[in-house]
Design a protein around this motif. Structure first.
Motif, PDB file in Angstrom:
ATOM      1  N   GLU A  44      33.509  40.775  22.183  1.00 33.76           N
ATOM      2  CA  GLU A  44      33.021  40.106  23.446  1.00 33.76           C
ATOM      3  C   GLU A  44      33.331  38.850  23.853  1.00 33.76           C
ATOM      4  O   GLU A  44      32.662  37.958  24.448  1.00 33.76           O
ATOM      5  N   ALA A  45      34.553  38.484  23.457  1.00 35.50           N
ATOM      6  CA  ALA A  45      35.305  37.128  23.587  1.00 35.50           C
ATOM      7  C   ALA A  45      35.761  37.083  24.892  1.00 35.50           C
ATOM      8  O   ALA A  45      36.258  36.081  25.331  1.00 35.50           O
ATOM      9  N   VAL A  46      36.218  38.316  25.685  1.00 38.09           N
ATOM     10  CA  VAL A  46      36.694  38.094  27.151  1.00 38.09           C
ATOM     11  C   VAL A  46      35.764  37.573  28.253  1.00 38.09           C
ATOM     12  O   VAL A  46      34.385  38.157  28.150  1.00 38.09           O
ATOM     13  N   ALA A  47      35.773  36.443  28.892  1.00 38.68           N
ATOM     14  CA  ALA A  47      34.942  35.879  29.568  1.00 38.68           C
ATOM     15  C   ALA A  47      35.342  36.421  31.064  1.00 38.68           C
ATOM     16  O   ALA A  47      34.218  36.635  31.786  1.00 38.68           O
ATOM     17  N   SER A  48      36.492  36.725  31.597  1.00 37.75           N
ATOM     18  CA  SER A  48      36.860  37.302  32.989  1.00 37.75           C
ATOM     19  C   SER A  48      37.925  37.644  32.929  1.00 37.75           C
ATOM     20  O   SER A  48      38.883  37.320  32.248  1.00 37.75           O
ATOM     21  N   PHE A  49      38.380  38.329  33.979  1.00 36.03           N
ATOM     22  CA  PHE A  49      39.665  38.954  34.085  1.00 36.03           C
ATOM     23  C   PHE A  49      39.628  39.522  35.705  1.00 36.03           C
ATOM     24  O   PHE A  49      38.763  39.568  36.294  1.00 36.03           O
ATOM     25  N   GLU A  50      40.909  39.916  36.122  1.00 40.62           N
ATOM     26  CA  GLU A  50      41.467  40.381  37.197  1.00 40.62           C
ATOM     27  C   GLU A  50      42.228  41.755  36.998  1.00 40.62           C
ATOM     28  O   GLU A  50      43.078  41.548  35.805  1.00 40.62           O
TER      29      GLU A  50
END
Length: 124
Positions: A44-50
């Motif tokens: 759950e460590a990824v906060a955002s991405f494209e």
């Protein structure tokens, strides 16, 4: 943390070392997971991405405000008819203290489900 001393006296500079090292795509759950410097997954460590890819010669770009592929991303990827390279960019990771860090971009090959592959047929 790393400590360094200055040549000019007893001053110590402390620099916090980034714990999250990279991100990877988890195709089974359609989300990104972060990997720490020790190789441990942080689900759950990824906060955002494209997410970027080409479809019929046109570049597609989508933003996710969390670690999961959005319904819009999923719909666009289902329209892919052949193996396609996708790029995950501008990945932000959230460390244990809540500090956001940049994670390196990476690419991934998406293989659509084969419609002609019904599985192995038993000939007995």
């Amino acid at each position: 943390m790393q400590a360094q001393t200055n040549d000019g006296g007893g001053t110590i500079k402390v620099r916090k070392q980034q714990v999250l090292k990279k991100a990877e795509y988890d195709e089974t759950e359609d989300k990104l997971i972060a990997i720490d410097v020790y190789g441990n997954p942080k689900t759950e460590a990824v906060a955002s991405f494209e997410l970027h890819f080409e479809l019929k010669g046109k570049r597609q770009g989508y933003f996710s405000p969390n670690n999961k592929l959005t319904p819009e991303m999923m719909k666009a990827l289902k329209a892919v008819k052949k193996a396609t390279k996708v790029w995950f960019t501008k990945i932000k990771g959230s460390e244990a203290d809540g500090h956001l860090v940049d994670l390196p971009d990476f690419d991934y090959m998406i293989f659509p489900k084969c419609k002609n592959c019904a599985g192995i047929k038993n000939t007995n």
